[in-house]
Scaffold this motif. Structure first.
Motif: not given
Length: 154
Positions: A39, A43, A47, A74, A78, A82-83, A86-87, A113, A122
């Motif tokens: 990460n 990244h 989050l 990462n 991802n 992507h992160k 996803r969140r 990914n 995602e």
């Protein structure tokens, strides 16, 4: 690193002070540094979801450097997009994509990914929100139109 920790916690002022006090080549090095999970600070910033921290990280890069950072994967393949997807962090998604050209948007939206998922997939398959999915699909549609319209425009 300290930058990763500050980015994860959304400490925008700390992120700024770390970056500003470095020479340009050192700024690039720290922004592209990956931790043991692969990460980058970007990244980590997505989050926590604070878009000011995400903007601060991107503001110190040229458009080409921004794209390179956005394409950084990462250990699980991802990207930061992507992160964020996803969140369900819609504002972070928008911040990541807003300054890109349609071609660049298509490139980042098509990254898969290691599970074979794009950011849209995602968002749909995890805890992403319908708002994040809608935003990603809108970027996809507008980028497709922008790229294809230019191909056929007189």
């Amino acid at each position: 690193t300290a930058l990763h920790n500050a980015a994860l916690r959304g400490h925008t002022e700390t992120v700024k002070s770390i970056i500003v006090n470095l020479a340009t080549d050192q700024q690039l090095q720290i922004l592209f540094t990956q931790d043991s999970a692969g990460n980058t600070a970007l990244h980590e910033a997505v989050l926590g979801g604070p878009t000011e921290t995400v903007k601060t990280l991107l503001d110190h890069l040229t458009p080409d450097q921004q794209l390179k950072l956005l394409l950084t994967e990462n250990n699980t393949g991802n990207t930061a997009l992507h992160k964020a997807a996803r969140r369900g962090h819609t504002e972070a998604v928008k911040t990541l994509l807003d300054n890109l050209t349609p071609e660049q948007q298509l490139k980042i939206l098509s990254v898969m990914n290691k599970q074979g998922n794009t950011a849209i997939q995602e968002a749909a398959g995890k805890s992403g929100t319908s708002e994040a999915i809608t935003a990603l699909k809108q970027y996809q549609t507008e980028a497709d139109y922008g790229v294809n319209f230019r191909k056929f425009a007189p």
